[in-house]
Design a protein around this motif. Structure first.
Motif, short mmCIF file in Angstrom:
data_model
loop_
_atom_site.label_atom_id
_atom_site.label_comp_id
_atom_site.label_asym_id
_atom_site.label_seq_id
_atom_site.Cartn_x
_atom_site.Cartn_y
_atom_site.Cartn_z
N GLY A 308 0.72 -1.40 0.05
CA GLY A 308 0.15 0.03 -0.07
C GLY A 308 0.89 1.28 -0.08
N ASP A 309 2.14 1.01 0.03
CA ASP A 309 3.17 2.37 -0.03
C ASP A 309 2.96 2.98 -1.29
OD1 ASP A 309 4.06 1.99 2.53
OD2 ASP A 309 6.15 1.22 1.82
N GLU A 310 2.76 4.34 -1.26
CA GLU A 310 2.57 5.12 -2.23
C GLU A 310 3.96 5.92 -2.57
OE1 GLU A 310 -0.66 7.90 -2.23
OE2 GLU A 310 -2.12 6.12 -1.97
N ILE A 311 4.54 5.77 -3.76
CA ILE A 311 5.85 6.42 -4.05
C ILE A 311 5.66 7.21 -5.38
CG2 ILE A 311 8.09 5.73 -4.66
CD1 ILE A 311 7.61 2.90 -3.39
N SER A 312 6.75 8.38 -5.23
CA SER A 312 6.49 8.95 -6.49
C SER A 312 7.70 8.76 -7.44
CB SER A 312 7.02 10.66 -6.05
OG SER A 312 6.16 11.36 -5.15
N GLY A 313 7.33 8.11 -8.57
CA GLY A 313 8.25 7.63 -9.38
C GLY A 313 8.65 8.54 -10.64
N ARG A 314 9.42 7.58 -11.47
CA ARG A 314 9.72 8.13 -12.84
C ARG A 314 9.89 7.05 -13.95
NH1 ARG A 314 11.10 12.77 -14.90
NH2 ARG A 314 12.58 12.98 -16.88
N TYR A 315 9.24 7.23 -14.73
CA TYR A 315 9.13 6.18 -15.90
C TYR A 315 9.88 6.32 -17.15
CZ TYR A 315 5.55 9.12 -18.47
OH TYR A 315 4.76 9.99 -18.86
N SER A 316 10.04 5.20 -17.90
CA SER A 316 10.55 5.28 -19.22
C SER A 316 9.87 4.16 -20.01
CB SER A 316 12.06 5.17 -19.53
OG SER A 316 12.52 4.01 -18.73
N HIS A 317 10.06 3.86 -21.23
CA HIS A 317 9.45 2.62 -22.03
C HIS A 317 10.59 1.84 -22.66
CE1 HIS A 317 6.18 5.73 -21.47
NE2 HIS A 317 5.31 4.83 -21.51
N TYR A 318 10.04 0.59 -22.92
CA TYR A 318 11.14 -0.02 -23.71
C TYR A 318 10.06 -1.15 -24.56
CZ TYR A 318 10.57 -4.31 -20.72
OH TYR A 318 10.14 -5.25 -19.78
N CYS A 319 10.55 -1.84 -25.74
CA CYS A 319 9.92 -2.63 -26.37
C CYS A 319 10.59 -4.10 -26.46
CB CYS A 319 9.58 -2.12 -27.95
SG CYS A 319 11.16 -2.16 -28.95
N ALA A 320 10.24 -5.00 -27.43
CA ALA A 320 10.78 -6.51 -27.40
C ALA A 320 11.86 -6.58 -28.30
CB ALA A 320 9.60 -7.16 -27.94
N CYS A 321 12.26 -5.48 -28.91
CA CYS A 321 13.59 -5.57 -29.96
C CYS A 321 14.94 -5.86 -28.97
CB CYS A 321 13.55 -4.25 -30.68
SG CYS A 321 14.47 -2.90 -29.67
N SER A 322 15.79 -6.20 -29.53
CA SER A 322 16.95 -6.59 -29.14
C SER A 322 17.77 -5.62 -28.37
CB SER A 322 17.93 -7.37 -30.00
OG SER A 322 18.39 -6.58 -30.91
N SER A 323 17.65 -4.41 -28.97
CA SER A 323 18.17 -3.06 -28.46
C SER A 323 17.67 -2.80 -27.04
CB SER A 323 18.09 -1.99 -29.38
OG SER A 323 18.82 -0.72 -28.90
N CYS A 324 16.32 -2.81 -27.10
CA CYS A 324 15.45 -2.52 -25.63
C CYS A 324 15.83 -3.63 -24.67
CB CYS A 324 14.21 -2.35 -26.03
SG CYS A 324 13.93 -0.50 -26.83
N ASN A 325 15.30 -4.97 -25.11
CA ASN A 325 15.14 -6.13 -24.26
C ASN A 325 16.38 -6.83 -23.91
OD1 ASN A 325 13.12 -7.58 -22.94
ND2 ASN A 325 13.36 -9.14 -24.39
N GLY A 326 17.54 -6.63 -24.81
CA GLY A 326 18.73 -7.01 -24.40
C GLY A 326 19.04 -8.72 -25.21
N ASN A 327 17.90 -9.16 -25.69
CA ASN A 327 17.97 -9.99 -26.52
C ASN A 327 16.97 -10.27 -27.74
OD1 ASN A 327 15.52 -12.07 -25.48
ND2 ASN A 327 16.44 -11.52 -23.70
N SER A 328 16.98 -11.11 -28.57
CA SER A 328 16.01 -11.20 -29.97
C SER A 328 15.07 -12.18 -29.54
CB SER A 328 16.91 -11.19 -30.94
OG SER A 328 17.65 -12.34 -31.03
N ARG A 329 15.06 -12.90 -28.57
CA ARG A 329 14.21 -14.06 -28.26
C ARG A 329 12.91 -13.39 -27.61
NH1 ARG A 329 18.72 -15.46 -25.79
NH2 ARG A 329 17.47 -15.54 -23.83
N GLY A 330 12.88 -12.19 -27.02
CA GLY A 330 11.71 -11.94 -26.43
C GLY A 330 11.36 -12.57 -25.13
#
Length: 410
Positions: A308-330
């Motif tokens: 139940g803790d509420e936290i002020s956060g910060r977000y970014s986005h990534y997808c399933a490509c090898s550049s974002c996900n670190g591998n191409s296997r998804g």
């Protein structure tokens, strides 16, 4: 008789006295004349391209020049190595002249004693070869204030068909060098450096001969993958329903060779000899009934965080490509499979909560299914999976958010 005899004797005595006096004065005159003749001698005076002979009795070179009416300046030099005072010889006058030497549009002044262009240039350290160009002949007499223009040849090495030869050139370009050497460039032949490069001393020019050959080889044709969506399978699952089989083709290439060495090739025709069979993959699109439900697991706190803790956060986005996900296997760190274009599974990556945790981000529940770089270890830092792909990730960008902890772990 006595008086007459005495008179004759007196007469004879006077005659002898006169004769003796004449002989005496004649002797003095002759001796003086011979003495004057003995003191004079010949001296040759060389003044540049001209010369003269003077008969003189002077013993000093300067006086001899004055007697000859020749004037010298303080900077002129006398060469008297072949002159002997009172005997004769040669006196050479080395005249001092100020000349100007122009090389490559640069002009320098020099003081010289050489009496010809060749001697003057050698005196100041320039030895003209047959490949250089002058505005005067080498034997042209030097005059005070003369401007000598000298174009020195640049020596350039030209390598053609494996042989290297040196050429002297008075300016120009590589194209001029090629013409001078009688070399013909055919087809795609080229030079290094290029034809419009200006010639300079020490330049090396290589003529590259280009030729082409054709070759035909049999190559495998890689099969492609076809994706078929199925609502009979749950989201995140895949199944190969048909294996792919490579095909083959006879491919003809135009191969490029430079100086006999292979450089590159270009495909000019292709004939398929066996058609490839594409792979078929079925991917699930079915969303389970409890997909978005959060089942409690009884864990109320973890590593200093409470349910139940509420936290002020910060977000970014990534997808399933090898550049974002670190591998191409998804495959995520939790083992969950993702791919671009799938229905949104609402996953996030973070390092500060256990895998399987559920957090509410600005009203939407997300499951912690993945890990990321060290930046995601900071409290409140999350990376939101975006199945719409890389461009959408950039479009959505980064920002601040409110996070509420809904569950710890699976």
């Amino acid at each position: 008789m006595t008086n007459q005899s005495n008179a004759v004797k007196r007469t004879m005595r006077r005659f002898l006295l006169v004769v003796t006096a004449v002989v005496f004065f004649t002797t003095i005159f002759v001796n003086t004349a011979f003495a004057d003749s003995a003191r004079k001698y010949d001296v040759t005076i060389v003044d540049g391209e001209s010369s003269c002979i003077i008969t003189t009795s002077e013993t000093e070179p300067i006086e001899i020049l004055n007697e000859a009416g020749i004037t010298i300046t303080n900077n002129d030099k006398l060469d008297i190595t072949e002159f002997i005072s009172s005997q004769g010889g040669v006196i050479v006058i080395d005249r001092f002249n100020k000349i100007y030497l122009e090389i490559s549009s640069s002009i320098e002044a020099y003081g010289v004693y050489g009496d010809t262009v060749e001697k003057a240039l050698e005196e100041i350290g320039f030895f003209v070869t047959e490949n250089d160009r002058l505005n005067y002949s080498l034997n042209e007499p030097i005059t005070d204030g003369m401007v000598i223009q000298l174009e020195t040849a640049a020596y350039v090495n030209l390598t053609v068909d494996g042989e290297t030869k040196e050429y002297p050139m008075l300016g120009g370009t590589v194209a001029d060098l090629i013409a001078l050497a009688g070399v013909t460039l055919e087809g795609d032949d080229f030079t290094v450096p290029e034809l419009d490069t200006q010639i300079e001393d020490g330049l090396s020019v290589l003529v590259n001969r280009v030729e082409y050959k054709e070759s035909t080889v049999s190559e495998a044709v890689k099969y492609k993958s076809e994706t078929i969506e199925s609502d009979d399978m749950e989201i995140g699952t895949k199944k190969v329903t048909r294996s792919g089989v490579n095909g083959s083709a006879d491919v003809t290439y135009k191969e490029k060779y430079i100086n006999g060495e292979y450089d590159s090739k270009t495909e000019i025709s292709r004939k398929v000899t066996r058609t490839a069979v594409n792979e078929q993959i079925k991917v699930g699109t079915k969303i389970p009934d409890d997909y978005y439900n959060v089942e409690p697991n009884g864990v109320t706190s973890w590593n200093g965080y409470n349910l139940g803790d509420e936290i002020s956060g910060r977000y970014s986005h990534y997808c399933a490509c090898s550049s974002c996900n670190g591998n191409s296997r998804g495959i995520t760190t939790s083992g969950k499979k993702v791919y671009n274009g799938m229905p949104n599974p609402y996953y996030v990556a973070c390092n500060w909560l256990p895998l399987g945790s559920v957090i509410n981000v600005d009203g939407q529940n997300y499951t912690v299914a993945d890990r990321g770089g060290s930046g995601l270890s900071k409290k409140g830092r999350i990376d939101i999976f975006t199945p719409e792909g890389h461009s959408t990730c950039y479009k959505l960008g980064v920002g601040s958010c409110n996070i509420k902890i809904v569950r710890f772990g699976w």
